[in-house]
Design a protein around this motif. Structure first.
Motif, PDB file in Angstrom:
ATOM      1  N   HIS A  58      -6.319  -5.173   0.632  1.00  0.00           N
ATOM      2  CA  HIS A  58      -5.553  -4.576   1.834  1.00  0.00           C
ATOM      3  C   HIS A  58      -4.618  -5.487   0.341  1.00  0.00           C
ATOM      4  O   HIS A  58      -4.479  -6.715   0.198  1.00  0.00           O
ATOM      5  CB  HIS A  58      -5.054  -4.981   2.326  1.00  0.00           C
ATOM      6  N   PHE A  59      -4.578  -4.529  -1.061  1.00  0.00           N
ATOM      7  CA  PHE A  59      -3.429  -5.138  -2.409  1.00  0.00           C
ATOM      8  C   PHE A  59      -2.406  -4.254  -2.487  1.00  0.00           C
ATOM      9  O   PHE A  59      -2.491  -3.026  -2.523  1.00  0.00           O
ATOM     10  CB  PHE A  59      -4.322  -5.137  -3.239  1.00  0.00           C
ATOM     11  N   ASP A  60      -1.292  -5.330  -2.140  1.00  0.00           N
ATOM     12  CA  ASP A  60      -0.097  -4.455  -2.145  1.00  0.00           C
ATOM     13  C   ASP A  60      -0.263  -3.414  -3.027  1.00  0.00           C
ATOM     14  O   ASP A  60       0.930  -2.210  -2.588  1.00  0.00           O
ATOM     15  CB  ASP A  60       1.223  -5.240  -2.382  1.00  0.00           C
ATOM     16  N   ASP A  61       0.407  -4.102  -4.482  1.00  0.00           N
ATOM     17  CA  ASP A  61      -0.001  -3.234  -5.529  1.00  0.00           C
ATOM     18  C   ASP A  61      -0.380  -1.683  -5.753  1.00  0.00           C
ATOM     19  O   ASP A  61      -0.171  -0.133  -5.786  1.00  0.00           O
ATOM     20  CB  ASP A  61       0.786  -3.481  -6.985  1.00  0.00           C
ATOM     21  N   GLU A  62      -1.664  -1.982  -5.488  1.00  0.00           N
ATOM     22  CA  GLU A  62      -2.990  -0.298  -5.218  1.00  0.00           C
ATOM     23  C   GLU A  62      -2.280  -0.173  -3.911  1.00  0.00           C
ATOM     24  O   GLU A  62      -2.722   1.505  -4.281  1.00  0.00           O
ATOM     25  CB  GLU A  62      -3.837  -1.369  -5.125  1.00  0.00           C
ATOM     26  N   ALA A  63      -2.222   0.121  -2.999  1.00  0.00           N
ATOM     27  CA  ALA A  63      -1.257   0.461  -1.829  1.00  0.00           C
ATOM     28  C   ALA A  63       0.004   1.389  -1.271  1.00  0.00           C
ATOM     29  O   ALA A  63       0.103   1.713  -1.412  1.00  0.00           O
ATOM     30  CB  ALA A  63      -1.913  -0.034  -0.368  1.00  0.00           C
ATOM     31  N   GLY A  64       0.442   0.002  -3.166  1.00  0.00           N
ATOM     32  CA  GLY A  64       1.786   0.565  -2.603  1.00  0.00           C
ATOM     33  C   GLY A  64       2.629   0.212  -1.837  1.00  0.00           C
ATOM     34  O   GLY A  64       3.701   0.717  -0.980  1.00  0.00           O
ATOM     35  N   GLY A  65       2.562  -0.492  -0.970  1.00  0.00           N
ATOM     36  CA  GLY A  65       3.240  -1.263   0.285  1.00  0.00           C
ATOM     37  C   GLY A  65       2.406  -2.475   0.949  1.00  0.00           C
ATOM     38  O   GLY A  65       1.272  -2.512   0.523  1.00  0.00           O
ATOM     39  N   PRO A  66       3.051  -2.724   2.106  1.00  0.00           N
ATOM     40  CA  PRO A  66       2.264  -3.850   3.320  1.00  0.00           C
ATOM     41  C   PRO A  66       1.565  -3.098   4.320  1.00  0.00           C
ATOM     42  O   PRO A  66       1.036  -1.955   4.223  1.00  0.00           O
ATOM     43  CB  PRO A  66       3.168  -4.682   3.688  1.00  0.00           C
ATOM     44  N   PRO A  67       0.523  -3.923   4.477  1.00  0.00           N
ATOM     45  CA  PRO A  67      -0.801  -4.085   4.949  1.00  0.00           C
ATOM     46  C   PRO A  67      -0.387  -2.884   6.660  1.00  0.00           C
ATOM     47  O   PRO A  67       0.700  -3.644   7.335  1.00  0.00           O
ATOM     48  CB  PRO A  67      -1.594  -4.478   4.572  1.00  0.00           C
ATOM     49  N   ASP A  68      -0.916  -2.580   7.240  1.00  0.00           N
ATOM     50  CA  ASP A  68      -0.950  -2.002   8.678  1.00  0.00           C
ATOM     51  C   ASP A  68      -1.143  -3.149   9.485  1.00  0.00           C
ATOM     52  O   ASP A  68      -2.771  -2.343  10.108  1.00  0.00           O
ATOM     53  CB  ASP A  68      -0.408  -0.995   8.653  1.00  0.00           C
ATOM     54  N   LEU A  69      -0.510  -3.871   9.937  1.00  0.00           N
ATOM     55  CA  LEU A  69      -1.303  -5.328  10.896  1.00  0.00           C
ATOM     56  C   LEU A  69      -1.696  -4.446  12.010  1.00  0.00           C
ATOM     57  O   LEU A  69      -2.514  -5.347  12.980  1.00  0.00           O
ATOM     58  CB  LEU A  69      -0.693  -6.757  10.210  1.00  0.00           C
ATOM     59  N   ARG A  70      -0.633  -4.308  12.308  1.00  0.00           N
ATOM     60  CA  ARG A  70      -0.115  -3.285  14.040  1.00  0.00           C
ATOM     61  C   ARG A  70      -1.619  -2.535  14.248  1.00  0.00           C
ATOM     62  O   ARG A  70      -2.836  -2.625  15.326  1.00  0.00           O
ATOM     63  CB  ARG A  70       0.563  -2.392  14.512  1.00  0.00           C
ATOM     64  N   ALA A  71      -2.188  -1.823  13.388  1.00  0.00           N
ATOM     65  CA  ALA A  71      -3.337  -0.808  13.647  1.00  0.00           C
ATOM     66  C   ALA A  71      -4.618  -1.642  13.509  1.00  0.00           C
ATOM     67  O   ALA A  71      -5.672  -1.484  14.539  1.00  0.00           O
ATOM     68  CB  ALA A  71      -3.427   0.216  12.556  1.00  0.00           C
ATOM     69  N   LEU A  72      -4.014  -3.044  12.357  1.00  0.00           N
ATOM     70  CA  LEU A  72      -5.857  -2.826  12.690  1.00  0.00           C
ATOM     71  C   LEU A  72      -5.732  -4.168  13.604  1.00  0.00           C
ATOM     72  O   LEU A  72      -7.177  -4.607  14.158  1.00  0.00           O
ATOM     73  CB  LEU A  72      -5.706  -4.421  11.340  1.00  0.00           C
ATOM     74  N   LEU A  73      -4.730  -4.628  14.301  1.00  0.00           N
ATOM     75  CA  LEU A  73      -4.903  -5.852  15.791  1.00  0.00           C
ATOM     76  C   LEU A  73      -5.802  -4.192  16.753  1.00  0.00           C
ATOM     77  O   LEU A  73      -6.491  -4.934  17.769  1.00  0.00           O
ATOM     78  CB  LEU A  73      -3.755  -6.179  15.734  1.00  0.00           C
ATOM     79  N   GLU A  74      -4.883  -3.734  17.053  1.00  0.00           N
ATOM     80  CA  GLU A  74      -4.485  -2.216  17.708  1.00  0.00           C
ATOM     81  C   GLU A  74      -6.460  -1.875  18.103  1.00  0.00           C
ATOM     82  O   GLU A  74      -7.242  -1.991  18.656  1.00  0.00           O
ATOM     83  CB  GLU A  74      -3.852  -0.935  17.484  1.00  0.00           C
ATOM     84  N   ALA A  75      -7.484  -1.947  17.243  1.00  0.00           N
ATOM     85  CA  ALA A  75      -8.804  -1.516  16.598  1.00  0.00           C
ATOM     86  C   ALA A  75      -9.266  -2.436  17.172  1.00  0.00           C
ATOM     87  O   ALA A  75     -10.582  -2.276  17.709  1.00  0.00           O
ATOM     88  CB  ALA A  75      -8.566  -1.333  15.237  1.00  0.00           C
ATOM     89  N   HIS A  76      -9.544  -3.284  17.842  1.00  0.00           N
ATOM     90  CA  HIS A  76      -9.580  -4.166  18.294  1.00  0.00           C
ATOM     91  C   HIS A  76      -9.045  -4.477  20.241  1.00  0.00           C
ATOM     92  O   HIS A  76      -8.406  -4.870  20.535  1.00  0.00           O
ATOM     93  CB  HIS A  76     -10.180  -6.280  17.801  1.00  0.00           C
ATOM     94  N   ARG A  77     -10.032  -4.165  20.863  1.00  0.00           N
ATOM     95  CA  ARG A  77     -10.283  -4.239  22.050  1.00  0.00           C
ATOM     96  C   ARG A  77      -9.944  -5.472  22.684  1.00  0.00           C
ATOM     97  O   ARG A  77     -11.521  -6.496  22.141  1.00  0.00           O
ATOM     98  CB  ARG A  77     -11.172  -3.662  22.788  1.00  0.00           C
TER      99      ARG A  77
END
Ligand code: FES
Length: 318
Positions: free
Chosen positions: A163-182
């Protein structure tokens, strides 16, 4: 703690504002072994002592490799490395110390790097690949140009999310990345990077019930004295039989050093672990950024550079 003598074998620009420094033993021999996640202290010629994570394979004994970000808020350590340290220079370094150990037997590991926090993550990824372990990588950076060691991470052959902030236009969604792991007992998550990333990681890991969530901080989290912390307290030193008094405005480490007690120390901010001391009696007021909740609750260890005391006295194993 005796220091090792190292010479700078190679320095290389790895990304915007990031250089790698390869250190070799000056006697041509081998350095002490280390485990992935370990760091060393550089004792710089300007008098500063700074700690940096090792990024090379922990199977290597002939060299240590670190990555150094030129930090705009630098207090002089990274500026010295970038502007003054050069190939051929020699400098004292500490033996490796590890506050961020890898659980090598984990069923699956998620390694999360933010910016220069990639350095211990790279060494951990290398180790897991050597072991044939199951792991994935998540790498956040401000821009692709500032993402050091991206090629090395990609070469590990694991699934990688960037995730590169300048390409994505903002910070990453860490919450979603962690939620994806049981969450389960065999899953271990590791994060190293700037304080906001680590704060969010800890928050969301707790929210989703990830009990095996590990972090390493580069900068101290300011921790105020706890309620009930004493401004003045007495310290007994069990090995030497001495007694000292710590008074307001003086740290326990300062008081020990002023009294001629040799205590290894480096960051003096509660982030490196060098001054860790065993507590035999009494209740420390922990203000470091290293000890886990379990270690704090045990009351058996403390970082004397920043921590205080909640009881009338402490008995230390010094
Ligand atoms: Fe670094 Fe105390 S000197 S934690």
């Amino acid at each position: 703690m005796s220091l090792l003598q190292a010479s700078v074998q190679q320095m290389r620009l790895e990304a915007d504002g990031v250089v790698s420094v390869e250190l070799r033993p000056t006697d041509g021999g081998e350095f002490p072994p280390f485990d992935a996640g370990a760091h060393i202290d550089l004792h710089l010629a300007n008098g500063l002592v700074r700690n940096y994570s090792l990024l090379n394979s922990s199977t290597e004994r002939h060299r240590y490799v670190i990555g150094v970000l030129r930090d705009r808020a630098t207090r002089g350590g990274s500026r010295y490395v970038h502007e003054t340290l050069r190939v051929g220079a020699t400098l004292p370094i500490s033996a490796p110390r590890n506050n961020f150990p890898l659980h090598e037997g984990a069923e699956h590991s998620v390694l999360i790097a933010g910016g220069i926090g990639v350095t211990p993550i790279l060494s951990m990824g290398r180790r897991l690949r050597e072991l044939g372990g199951s792991f994935e990588l998540i790498y956040f950076a401000r821009s692709r140009a500032s993402a050091a060691f991206l090629n090395e991470l990609q070469a590990l052959g694991a699934q990688i999310t960037t995730h590169f902030d300048d390409e994505a236009g903002g910070p990453p969604d860490l919450r979603a990345l962690l939620e994806a792991h049981r969450p389960h007992a065999g899953l271990h998550l590791y994060a190293c990077g700037p304080a906001p990333l680590l704060d969010a990681f800890e928050r969301h890991a707790a929210e989703f019930g990830h009990t095996n969530a590990h972090i390493e901080r580069f900068a101290a989290v300011e921790q105020k004295p706890a309620e009930g912390a004493r401004a003045t307290y007495v310290v007994h030193l069990a090995k030497t039989g001495r007694t000292l008094q710590v008074t307001p405005g003086t740290s326990l480490l300062d008081q020990l050093l002023e009294s001629g007690v040799q205590v290894d120390h480096s960051c003096c901010e509660g982030v490196c672990g060098t001054c860790q001391t065993s507590v035999l009696e009494g209740t420390p007021d922990h203000r470091d950024s290293i000890l886990t909740a379990k270690e704090r609750a045990s009351g058996k260890l403390m970082m004397v550079c920043v921590s205080g005391c909640k009881s009338e006295w402490l008995v230390l194993d010094l």
